[in-house]
Motif scaffolding. Structure first.
Motif, short mmCIF file in Angstrom:
data_model
loop_
_atom_site.label_atom_id
_atom_site.label_comp_id
_atom_site.label_asym_id
_atom_site.label_seq_id
_atom_site.Cartn_x
_atom_site.Cartn_y
_atom_site.Cartn_z
N ILE A 11 0.84 -1.20 0.00
CA ILE A 11 0.00 0.00 0.00
C ILE A 11 0.88 1.25 0.00
O ILE A 11 0.63 2.22 -0.73
CB ILE A 11 -0.95 0.00 1.22
N LEU A 15 0.98 4.11 -2.92
CA LEU A 15 0.66 5.52 -2.67
C LEU A 15 1.84 6.42 -3.00
O LEU A 15 1.67 7.52 -3.54
CB LEU A 15 0.24 5.70 -1.20
N THR A 185 -10.66 4.18 1.72
CA THR A 185 -10.37 5.35 0.88
C THR A 185 -10.12 6.59 1.74
O THR A 185 -9.25 7.41 1.42
CB THR A 185 -11.53 5.60 -0.09
N LEU A 188 -6.56 5.97 3.19
CA LEU A 188 -5.49 6.01 2.19
C LEU A 188 -5.53 7.28 1.34
O LEU A 188 -4.55 7.59 0.65
CB LEU A 188 -5.60 4.79 1.27
N ALA A 193 -6.10 3.35 -4.79
CA ALA A 193 -5.46 2.37 -3.91
C ALA A 193 -6.47 1.33 -3.43
O ALA A 193 -6.18 0.13 -3.40
CB ALA A 193 -4.81 3.08 -2.72
N THR A 194 -7.67 1.80 -3.08
CA THR A 194 -8.71 0.85 -2.64
C THR A 194 -9.12 -0.06 -3.79
O THR A 194 -9.33 -1.26 -3.59
CB THR A 194 -9.93 1.64 -2.13
#
Length: 598
Positions: A11, A15, A185, A188, A193-194
């Motif tokens: 993750i 990001l 969401t 992050l 990303a989700t």
């Protein structure tokens, strides 16, 4: 423990790659993004396509939404144009899913991503702060993004469905999945990303396609939070845009959730029959693209009433002032009522113009010692000037509407006079805006703390010699303030009989102006002041005098129209503009209304 590290690391890399990709593209684009948004958003279709394409490039609908809010805030985009850019950004966000599905699960990530990172960082380090460096950051971010996907695949590959909380296909389980997508969401700060997490989870068999689709729906709702935060303390249009973004995503999510089962069946049928691919990853990406496209189709007929609804919300004083308060086209067909409406709107316009004049005067040496002008004083003056100019246009349009029908001669004779009054107020506003800007730019370096504010230059009332130019000219600005207060059509500074004090205030101003002008010329000739500075102040005082003359003409012409009935007032209502109708000018000043025309 290793699985958690892989998931968190994946993750984080995703990001980081997304951030580098977005920032790099912004740097590489330079001012092109602003030019694109300005040139390619003339219609709703152009705005939609621009939102799709730019979001596909920067790989972040959240960044695109925040950028659109920023452009609206700065006045680079209109609200309607930005609205379709935001709607397009939602559809453009599906490009990330297609990249993940087509590249992230079908190629060896190491061999694909590492060259991008290497070449990208070489460009970035060798061209820091340049477009080449921005392109390098974009390439490196692209590579890091896919390395993050690879780590996520490894993390989910080490899990089994039994390791995750059980979520059934009933309503409770699906709503739980939506909530998970929303929270992910928000945490992050990136719906992409989700979406990537959902894709890797469904690819590894951790969750069913239905649960993953519900997570994606929740992600679409969660992405609105960043836009809401960006709109806090922003302009009304920016807040309206954030509200429209929330409306679009929530409505789209509700419709997609309600039609989830038939949509997934249709996508599966299309995938098997026409593409020959029943891969759940591909189906999830198609679902994400499809329900965003469905949202755009829903908004196409709804956008006009949505814009109309939002335009009535988040009002500011400035926007409320821009709208005529008394002019109504339904009244234009009744000349007597139309004259009443025009008279009241002119009084309101005059009130706003004289408010601007007062603010502009106070930016000059009207009070001693002088202080630093308040923040954004020029911006406030510009907004007030825009309000006055807009009202003048509205009054002109209303008069044109009246003139298209047969009018009694008495009514027809009053219309040019009403337009002349509006012109006087408009000219006053323009001149005083210029005087205010000059005052805001003055250098406050003169120490005036030891000087009393009631001291006057030699040759004008008070007779006390002045030590500097601001002190010398201050009485003229004070006299102007007194005039603007007396001439205000909605001011309470009136005599008990309701007669105007504008003529007396104007005469007092003229006396002070002439005495100060004579003193400045003598002081400049005698070497007390620099002649160039004397000329500059005389020019400013001349502008001030012109504004006073325009205000005096307007107030006297407005006073002469006292045959119009006063505005009814309600005791329980405290309007921002109190309407009063002046009485006839004092007979002791017979020359007060004998002004020259335009």
């Amino acid at each position: 423990m290793l699985l958690i590290v892989n998931l968190l690391g994946g993750i984080g890399l995703f990001l980081l790659g997304m951030t580098m990709l977005t920032d790099g593209l912004k740097l590489a684009a330079g001012g092109a993004l602003e030019r694109i948004l300005a040139a390619w958003t003339r219609t709703r279709l152009y705005g939609l396509l621009t939102g799709i394409l730019v979001t596909a490039l920067v790989q972040s609908s959240t960044a695109m939404t925040v950028a659109a809010i920023g452009f609206v805030n700065a006045g680079l985009l209109s609200f309607t144009s930005a609205l379709w850019v935001v709607f397009g950004s939602n559809l453009g966000s599906s490009v990330t899913g297609w990249l993940v599905a087509l590249i992230g699960f079908k190629f060896k990530i190491d061999a694909f991503a590492l060259p991008f990172i290497g070449v990208g960082m070489a460009l970035k380090l060798s061209g820091e702060g340049t477009r080449r460096g921005g392109l390098g950051g974009t390439l490196a971010g692209f590579g890091l993004l896919f390395l993050g996907i690879d780590l996520l695949k490894e993390g989910f590959g080490g899990l089994s469905p039994a390791d995750l909380p059980e979520m059934g296909r009933d309503l409770g389980g699906m709503l739980t999945a939506v909530l998970i997508g929303l929270l992910l969401t928000i945490i992050l700060q990136a719906s992409s990303a989700t979406l990537t997490i959902a894709l890797t989870a469904v690819a590894g068999g951790m969750v069913t396609l239905e649960i993953a689709a519900a997570i994606v729906i929740g992600a679409n709702i969660g992405t609105t939070l960043t836009g809401i935060v960006a709109a806090i303390n922003a302009t009304p249009n920016a807040r309206r845009l954030a509200a429209a973004h929330v409306f679009f995503n929530v409505v789209t999510a509700v419709v997609a959730f309600a039609l989830l089962s038939p949509l997934l069946k249709l996508i599966h049928y299309i995938g098997v029959q026409f593409v020959g691919d029943g891969n759940p990853v591909t189906q999830l990406v198609i679902f994400h693209t499809g329900f965003n496209a469905l949202g755009v189709l829903l908004m196409w007929p709804l956008s006009t009433p949505l814009v109309r609804f939002l335009q009535g919300r988040f009002q500011t004083v400035e926007e409320d002032e821009l709208r005529p308060r008394y002019l109504d086209m339904n009244v234009a067909s009744v000349p007597a009522l139309a004259l009443q409406a025009l008279r009241r709107e002119l009084a309101r316009m005059g009130h706003l113009a004289l408010q601007l004049a007062t603010d502009a005067t106070q930016l000059n040496p009207a009070h001693l010692p002088r202080t630093v002008p308040p923040p954004q004083s020029e911006t406030r003056l510009a907004r007030k000037l825009a309000v006055v100019e807009q009202l003048q246009k509205q009054i002109g349009s209303f008069v044109s509407q009246m003139s298209r029908q047969p009018l009694h001669q008495d009514v027809a004779d009053k219309l040019p006079e009403l337009l002349r009054i509006a012109t006087h107020f408009d000219t006053l506003s323009r001149v005083m805006y210029h005087v205010g800007v000059l005052g805001a730019h003055d250098v406050r370096t003169v120490e005036l703390g030891a000087l009393a504010s009631n001291r006057h230059p030699a040759g004008i009332p008070g007779g006390i010699p002045a030590a500097d130019l601001p002190t010398t000219v201050a009485p003229v600005f004070l006299a102007a303030l007194a005039f603007f207060k007396a001439a205000d059509p909605e001011s309470e500074a009136r005599s008990a009989e309701g007669k105007w004090l504008a003529s007396e205030a104007r005469d007092a101003f003229e006396d002070t102006y002439q005495a100060t002008k004579a003193h400045l010329l003598h002081a400049g000739a005698g070497g007390q002041f620099q002649v160039t500075e004397v000329y500059d102040w005389l020019a400013r005082l001349s502008d001030l005098r012109r504004a006073v003359e325009q205000g005096h003409k307007a107030s006297q012409r407005l006073s002469a129209m006292s045959d119009l009935a006063p505005t009814p007032t309600v005791a329980s209502e405290v309007p921002p503009f109190r309407e009063t109708v002046p009485a006839e000018p004092s007979p002791s000043k017979p020359d007060a209304v004998a002004d020259n025309p335009l």
